[in-house]
Design an enzyme around this catalytic site. Structure first.
Site, short mmCIF file in Angstrom:
data_model
loop_
_atom_site.label_atom_id
_atom_site.label_comp_id
_atom_site.label_asym_id
_atom_site.label_seq_id
_atom_site.Cartn_x
_atom_site.Cartn_y
_atom_site.Cartn_z
N TYR A 114 -1.79 12.03 -14.18
CA TYR A 114 -1.47 13.53 -14.14
C TYR A 114 -0.68 14.07 -15.42
CZ TYR A 114 -4.26 15.10 -10.09
OH TYR A 114 -5.60 15.24 -9.48
N GLU A 173 -9.05 -8.00 7.75
CA GLU A 173 -9.58 -7.10 6.79
C GLU A 173 -9.46 -5.76 7.18
OE1 GLU A 173 -13.98 -6.33 5.14
OE2 GLU A 173 -13.73 -7.87 6.15
N ASP A 222 -14.75 -9.49 8.22
CA ASP A 222 -16.36 -9.46 8.86
C ASP A 222 -17.25 -10.84 8.26
OD1 ASP A 222 -15.75 -7.15 9.76
OD2 ASP A 222 -16.38 -5.67 8.20
#
Length: 433
Positions: free
Chosen positions: A176, A262, A314
């Site tokens: 910014y 995870e 996963d």
């Protein structure tokens, strides 16, 4: 008398129904398959204590190999932690090189290390990805590189200011400061990595940090900027991992292992069930893709506490990718892999072979997309995967069956199956690779 009997009838029926209701614990084997195979917790704890002792012994006896010790050391580059005066001096040196280039008639240009895929190298002895020493010119007087050259100069200026003022800002703050130039934060973030590599320092040395993302809970006490934090008293949400690793110190723990998770959903389940009290551990997650702060924090815990790290991800190519980023590093930040990687992470679950082994129902498995299969095959070609035959075996099975599953698939057996049966059984059987 008849009225009195009528009034008593509903109570009697209710009492009979209450007596007939089965005890929930009586059908544990139906709702929690394999629970009957679990041994008493003290036996599992002994297994974990043996693992912790072996890890601590290995950490103490093994000599740490660095890139400088290897033949490829001269053809690769690595960064290190620098103090603010050193970073400031490096920035000024870079600008002197630019001035010399202009005076020599070669124009305004930066010499930037290449972070392209072709300039990455996996070093088996280190078990991580490093950056080779190829560089490229980023001239201002070229249409294709003028914006990047301008962004590079602007970031060097901003970081020089941070060094002078000795303050920290987030990557978002940095973006910014000049939105019209940067246009998108991914552009300023990418050049920030280039700048870090140019200066030969870690990104945290630049005093630019990412917003808090990762969280930790469990058997860990540490100081955060002087304040002592007890992670067993942080509630279900845990303690946000400080974005500046320099604030962290005085780590203490009676844990037997670190559980790297995870997904945020699995983390919340384990935190709410106080899994870390039944099996003393530290639970940490980056809620998906690993961020720099979580990677630094995990490495610091592993090295200082000398604890084994077990990973729960996963059963899909992206779960294994996330695991490999923690263990071997990312190609995007290979220049800093020495500081960001955690050695010897063990893959606890959920592995492709677990789907049949733990009888995950077909309706809880997902069919891999063409992109999933493509990613899986590409990973099989990666050197860091080839180094581990068991990883190859699991990934080959995944691609062959074209099936994947998330950690939440275990909820088909009950919301607490993960913490009460699956993980205890995996720990009992030492079922990690």
């Amino acid at each position: 008398m008849a009225d009195k009997k009528k009034r008593q009838t509903p109570t009697t029926v209710a009492d009979k129904k209450k007596r007939r209701r089965p005890d929930p614990s009586s059908d544990d084997d139906t709702h929690h398959p394999f629970k009957s195979l679990l041994k008493p917790d003290p036996l599992i704890l002994q297994t974990l204590d043996d693992l912790r002792s072996a890890t601590a012994s290995s950490s103490s006896s093994s000599k740490t190999i660095t890139l400088a010790d290897l033949a490829v050391g001269s053809t690769c580059r690595e960064v290190s932690d620098l103090d603010l005066p050193s970073v400031q001096s490096e920035i000024e040196l870079q600008m002197l090189k630019v001035i010399k280039s202009i005076l020599d008639g070669n124009g305004f240009a930066f010499e930037v290390p290449s972070r392209a895929a072709a300039n990455q190298l996996y070093v088996p002895e280190l078990d991580r990805i490093v950056l080779k020493d190829k560089t490229s010119l980023r001239p201002y007087a070229n249409v294709s590189t003028v914006r990047k050259a301008t962004i590079t100069a602007r970031l060097l200026q901003l970081i020089h200011q941070l060094c002078l003022k000795n303050i920290h800002v987030t990557k978002r703050d940095l973006f910014y400061t000049d939105v019209k130039l940067f246009q998108d934060q991914t552009q300023s973030d990418s050049v920030l990595d280039d700048v870090s590599c140019m200066l030969g320092c870690t990104r945290s040395s630049l005093n630019v940090i990412a917003s808090e993302k990762g969280v930790v809970v469990g058997r860990l006490i540490f100081s955060d900027n002087g304040d002592m934090i007890d992670c067993t008293k942080m509630g279900m949400g845990g303690k946000a991992i400080p974005p500046n690793i320099d604030r962290v110190g005085d780590m203490q723990s009676d844990a037997l292992f670190i559980l790297l998770v995870e997904k945020d959903a699995a983390y919340i389940r384990l935190a709410e069930d106080r899994f870390y009290n039944r099996f003393p551990c530290i639970i940490v997650t980056a809620k998906g893709q690993p961020d720099v702060a979580t990677r630094l924090f995990l490495r610091k815990m592993k090295l200082e506490l000398k604890l084994p790290v077990l990973a729960l991800v996963d059963s899909d190519p992206y779960g294994l990718k996330i695991l490999s980023v923690y263990g071997c590093g990312s190609k995007n930040m290979s220049y800093d892999s020495a500081n960001l990687t955690t050695p010897d992470i063990k893959w606890l679950g959920i592995r492709p072979s677990d789907l049949d082994k733990y009888k995950i129902p077909e309706q809880c498995r997902l069919t891999m997309t063409d992109q999933d299969i493509k990613t899986g095959k590409e990973m099989l070609e990666e050197d860091f995967v080839k180094k581990n035959p068991k990883w190859v075996e699991e990934l080959t099975l995944m691609v062959k069956t074209k099936q994947k599953a998330e950690i939440q698939a275990l909820s088909t057996f009950g919301f607490q199956y993960l913490s009460e049966t699956y993980l205890p059984l995996k720990l009992q059987e030492q079922d990690w690779i």
